[in-house]
Write a protein that holds these residues in place. Structure first.
Motif, PDB file in Angstrom:
ATOM      1  N   PHE A 196      81.757 -17.977 -78.068  1.00 36.71           N
ATOM      2  CA  PHE A 196      82.838 -16.998 -78.250  1.00 36.71           C
ATOM      3  C   PHE A 196      83.407 -17.085 -79.666  1.00 36.71           C
ATOM      4  CE2 PHE A 196      83.288 -17.378 -73.514  1.00 36.71           C
ATOM      5  CZ  PHE A 196      83.017 -16.057 -73.218  1.00 36.71           C
ATOM      6  N   LEU A 197      83.269 -18.251 -80.291  1.00 35.25           N
ATOM      7  CA  LEU A 197      83.746 -18.465 -81.654  1.00 35.25           C
ATOM      8  C   LEU A 197      82.611 -18.338 -82.659  1.00 35.25           C
ATOM      9  CD1 LEU A 197      85.956 -19.808 -79.829  1.00 35.25           C
ATOM     10  CD2 LEU A 197      86.349 -21.400 -81.692  1.00 35.25           C
ATOM     11  N   ASN A 198      81.440 -17.890 -82.163  1.00 38.22           N
ATOM     12  CA  ASN A 198      80.251 -17.784 -83.019  1.00 38.22           C
ATOM     13  C   ASN A 198      79.841 -19.139 -83.594  1.00 38.22           C
ATOM     14  OD1 ASN A 198      80.055 -14.927 -82.693  1.00 38.22           O
ATOM     15  ND2 ASN A 198      81.651 -14.677 -84.248  1.00 38.22           N
ATOM     16  N   ILE A 199      80.043 -20.190 -82.818  1.00 38.57           N
ATOM     17  CA  ILE A 199      79.633 -21.533 -83.225  1.00 38.57           C
ATOM     18  C   ILE A 199      78.350 -21.877 -82.494  1.00 38.57           C
ATOM     19  CG2 ILE A 199      80.238 -23.977 -83.190  1.00 38.57           C
ATOM     20  CD1 ILE A 199      83.169 -23.176 -83.295  1.00 38.57           C
ATOM     21  N   LYS A 200      77.344 -22.250 -83.264  1.00 38.15           N
ATOM     22  CA  LYS A 200      76.051 -22.582 -82.680  1.00 38.15           C
ATOM     23  C   LYS A 200      75.587 -23.935 -83.210  1.00 38.15           C
ATOM     24  CE  LYS A 200      74.721 -17.709 -82.392  1.00 38.15           C
ATOM     25  NZ  LYS A 200      74.983 -17.618 -80.941  1.00 38.15           N
ATOM     26  N   GLY A 201      74.936 -24.706 -82.348  1.00 37.66           N
ATOM     27  CA  GLY A 201      74.410 -25.994 -82.755  1.00 37.66           C
ATOM     28  C   GLY A 201      73.016 -25.864 -83.347  1.00 37.66           C
ATOM     29  N   LYS A 202      72.585 -26.931 -84.003  1.00 39.10           N
ATOM     30  CA  LYS A 202      71.227 -26.976 -84.555  1.00 39.10           C
ATOM     31  C   LYS A 202      70.268 -27.559 -83.525  1.00 39.10           C
ATOM     32  CE  LYS A 202      72.322 -27.471 -89.482  1.00 39.10           C
ATOM     33  NZ  LYS A 202      72.172 -28.332 -90.678  1.00 39.10           N
ATOM     34  N   THR A 203      69.096 -26.985 -83.440  1.00 34.26           N
ATOM     35  CA  THR A 203      68.094 -27.477 -82.508  1.00 34.26           C
ATOM     36  C   THR A 203      67.793 -28.946 -82.764  1.00 34.26           C
ATOM     37  OG1 THR A 203      67.103 -25.269 -82.471  1.00 34.26           O
ATOM     38  CG2 THR A 203      65.779 -27.080 -81.594  1.00 34.26           C
ATOM     39  N   ARG A 204      67.814 -29.736 -81.695  1.00 32.43           N
ATOM     40  CA  ARG A 204      67.519 -31.172 -81.686  1.00 32.43           C
ATOM     41  C   ARG A 204      68.561 -32.029 -82.416  1.00 32.43           C
ATOM     42  NH1 ARG A 204      62.506 -29.206 -83.334  1.00 32.43           N
ATOM     43  NH2 ARG A 204      61.006 -28.923 -81.648  1.00 32.43           N
ATOM     44  N   ALA A 212      86.885 -28.464 -87.546  1.00 34.88           N
ATOM     45  CA  ALA A 212      87.609 -27.525 -88.409  1.00 34.88           C
ATOM     46  C   ALA A 212      87.652 -26.128 -87.798  1.00 34.88           C
ATOM     47  CB  ALA A 212      86.961 -27.485 -89.787  1.00 34.88           C
ATOM     48  N   GLU A 213      86.523 -25.681 -87.226  1.00 39.23           N
ATOM     49  CA  GLU A 213      86.469 -24.356 -86.607  1.00 39.23           C
ATOM     50  C   GLU A 213      87.427 -24.264 -85.426  1.00 39.23           C
ATOM     51  OE1 GLU A 213      84.973 -21.521 -87.059  1.00 39.23           O
ATOM     52  OE2 GLU A 213      83.495 -21.870 -88.617  1.00 39.23           O
ATOM     53  N   LEU A 214      87.443 -25.295 -84.590  1.00 39.76           N
ATOM     54  CA  LEU A 214      88.310 -25.280 -83.421  1.00 39.76           C
ATOM     55  C   LEU A 214      89.783 -25.322 -83.831  1.00 39.76           C
ATOM     56  CD1 LEU A 214      86.296 -27.690 -81.100  1.00 39.76           C
ATOM     57  CD2 LEU A 214      86.757 -25.267 -80.667  1.00 39.76           C
ATOM     58  N   GLU A 215      90.107 -26.169 -84.794  1.00 35.94           N
ATOM     59  CA  GLU A 215      91.492 -26.241 -85.279  1.00 35.94           C
ATOM     60  C   GLU A 215      91.947 -24.900 -85.831  1.00 35.94           C
ATOM     61  OE1 GLU A 215      92.551 -30.780 -86.646  1.00 35.94           O
ATOM     62  OE2 GLU A 215      91.657 -29.429 -88.111  1.00 35.94           O
ATOM     63  N   ASP A 216      91.074 -24.266 -86.596  1.00 37.77           N
ATOM     64  CA  ASP A 216      91.418 -22.990 -87.213  1.00 37.77           C
ATOM     65  C   ASP A 216      91.626 -21.907 -86.152  1.00 37.77           C
ATOM     66  OD1 ASP A 216      91.621 -21.175 -89.600  1.00 37.77           O
ATOM     67  OD2 ASP A 216      89.889 -20.267 -88.619  1.00 37.77           O
ATOM     68  N   PHE A 217      90.703 -21.829 -85.195  1.00 34.03           N
ATOM     69  CA  PHE A 217      90.809 -20.787 -84.177  1.00 34.03           C
ATOM     70  C   PHE A 217      92.024 -20.984 -83.282  1.00 34.03           C
ATOM     71  CE2 PHE A 217      90.138 -19.234 -79.877  1.00 34.03           C
ATOM     72  CZ  PHE A 217      89.971 -17.887 -80.136  1.00 34.03           C
ATOM     73  N   LEU A 218      92.277 -22.226 -82.877  1.00 36.93           N
ATOM     74  CA  LEU A 218      93.381 -22.506 -81.968  1.00 36.93           C
ATOM     75  C   LEU A 218      94.743 -22.407 -82.646  1.00 36.93           C
ATOM     76  CD1 LEU A 218      91.777 -25.477 -80.017  1.00 36.93           C
ATOM     77  CD2 LEU A 218      92.305 -23.205 -79.106  1.00 36.93           C
ATOM     78  N   GLY A 219      94.748 -22.301 -83.950  1.00 39.59           N
ATOM     79  CA  GLY A 219      96.013 -22.143 -84.665  1.00 39.59           C
ATOM     80  C   GLY A 219      96.710 -23.444 -84.976  1.00 39.59           C
ATOM     81  N   PHE A 220      96.027 -24.566 -84.745  1.00 43.86           N
ATOM     82  CA  PHE A 220      96.671 -25.862 -84.956  1.00 43.86           C
ATOM     83  C   PHE A 220      96.845 -26.187 -86.437  1.00 43.86           C
ATOM     84  CE2 PHE A 220      94.808 -27.434 -80.655  1.00 43.86           C
ATOM     85  CZ  PHE A 220      95.750 -26.680 -79.993  1.00 43.86           C
ATOM     86  N   ARG A 221      96.152 -25.473 -87.306  1.00 42.38           N
ATOM     87  CA  ARG A 221      96.297 -25.726 -88.743  1.00 42.38           C
ATOM     88  C   ARG A 221      97.420 -24.907 -89.354  1.00 42.38           C
ATOM     89  NH1 ARG A 221      90.510 -26.472 -91.813  1.00 42.38           N
ATOM     90  NH2 ARG A 221      90.045 -28.534 -90.966  1.00 42.38           N
ATOM     91  N   ARG A 222      97.947 -23.945 -88.586  1.00 43.82           N
ATOM     92  CA  ARG A 222      99.049 -23.124 -89.071  1.00 43.82           C
ATOM     93  C   ARG A 222     100.350 -23.592 -88.422  1.00 43.82           C
ATOM     94  NH1 ARG A 222      95.086 -19.609 -87.615  1.00 43.82           N
ATOM     95  NH2 ARG A 222      96.205 -18.917 -85.762  1.00 43.82           N
ATOM     96  N   SER A 223     101.429 -23.512 -89.162  1.00 45.12           N
ATOM     97  CA  SER A 223     102.720 -23.958 -88.645  1.00 45.12           C
ATOM     98  C   SER A 223     103.430 -22.789 -87.968  1.00 45.12           C
ATOM     99  CB  SER A 223     103.586 -24.506 -89.784  1.00 45.12           C
ATOM    100  OG  SER A 223     104.830 -24.931 -89.295  1.00 45.12           O
ATOM    101  N   HIS A 224     103.901 -23.019 -86.747  1.00 46.34           N
ATOM    102  CA  HIS A 224     104.612 -21.999 -85.981  1.00 46.34           C
ATOM    103  C   HIS A 224     106.024 -22.505 -85.713  1.00 46.34           C
ATOM    104  CE1 HIS A 224     100.737 -19.967 -84.994  1.00 46.34           C
ATOM    105  NE2 HIS A 224     100.282 -21.210 -85.017  1.00 46.34           N
ATOM    106  N   ASN A 225     107.011 -21.853 -86.271  1.00 46.71           N
ATOM    107  CA  ASN A 225     108.394 -22.260 -86.040  1.00 46.71           C
ATOM    108  C   ASN A 225     108.839 -21.867 -84.637  1.00 46.71           C
ATOM    109  OD1 ASN A 225     108.588 -23.332 -88.553  1.00 46.71           O
ATOM    110  ND2 ASN A 225     109.928 -21.755 -89.400  1.00 46.71           N
TER     111      ASN A 225
END
Length: 221
Positions: free
Chosen positions: A61-69, A79-92
């Motif tokens: 769903f995040l267009n994240i794919k692993g490498k074969t083997r 980094a991708e998960l942090e960015d998508f979930l919004g944990f890298r941005r500050s929310h007051n």
């Protein structure tokens, strides 16, 4: 490893998948701290007890794919998960109800690691108004509208007795917040453009007690 090119919009993700993403993030963060470079969906599946095919689908769903083997590059996946979930941005956020639960949330420095910055508390108790908790000021709830604009907060946290939940939600919406984190068992009613996340400790207790009683009953047979 995260794909270099975005293949599809990521706006809508089913809620069950969205709830699993923080599990993956916590797991790969531990791996990164142990200097692990790659992890397979099979290994994630074994350690988190989530089916490997489900993990691959969730990450797709995040267009994240692993490498074969090889699997997923741990640092990139984190980094991708942090960015998508919004944990890298500050929310007051503002919190109404600075009692035992509200006070505990204010003092929980771990929330800042996930991007939630509680900037002010509000209460009706004169013994609390004017104080600070961990450097966070506590105001009279009547100042909610003024302080919401002052702190540019978009999130309101509700930790008041259940009978006051709806009125506090109404005050938050009138003051201009866009999302509510409701810790009461009351199902608040707001317009569709307001995001509501209900986190009732009592509901989770009810489920736990029910499962515990079922297990105890089955053990007596």
């Amino acid at each position: 490893m995260a794909s270099e090119q975005r293949l599809a919009p990521r706006d809508f993700i089913p809620e069950p998948a969205l709830r699993r993403l923080p599990w993956y993030l916590a797991y790969v963060t531990l791996l990164r701290k142990r200097d692990v470079e790659y992890v397979s969906s099979t290994q994630i599946s074994r350690d988190l007890n989530v089916d490997a095919s489900q993990i691959a689908k969730d990450l797709s769903f995040l267009n994240i794919k692993g490498k074969t083997r090889i699997g997923y590059e741990v640092a990139s996946l984190e980094a991708e998960l942090e960015d998508f979930l919004g944990f890298r941005r500050s929310h007051n956020a503002l919190i109404v109800g600075v009692g035992s639960l509200g006070g505990a949330l204010i003092q929980d420095s771990g929330l800042e690691q996930f991007g939630l910055n509680i900037v002010a508390g509000f209460d009706i108790n004169p013994d609390l108004i004017g104080r600070t908790l961990c450097g966070i000021p506590v105001f009279d709830v009547r100042e909610l509208d003024l302080r919401r604009r002052q702190f540019a907060a978009d999130i309101g946290i509700i930790t008041v007795p259940v009978e006051h939940a709806q009125s506090v939600a109404d005050k938050f919406v009138a003051a201009g917040v866009k999302a509510l984190w409701n810790f009461t068992p009351f199902r608040i009613r707001v317009s569709d453009d307001i995001v509501v996340q209900n986190t009732s400790i009592y509901a989770h207790l009810a489920v736990m007690y029910n499962r515990l009683n079922m297990n105890l009953s089955s053990g007596r047979q």
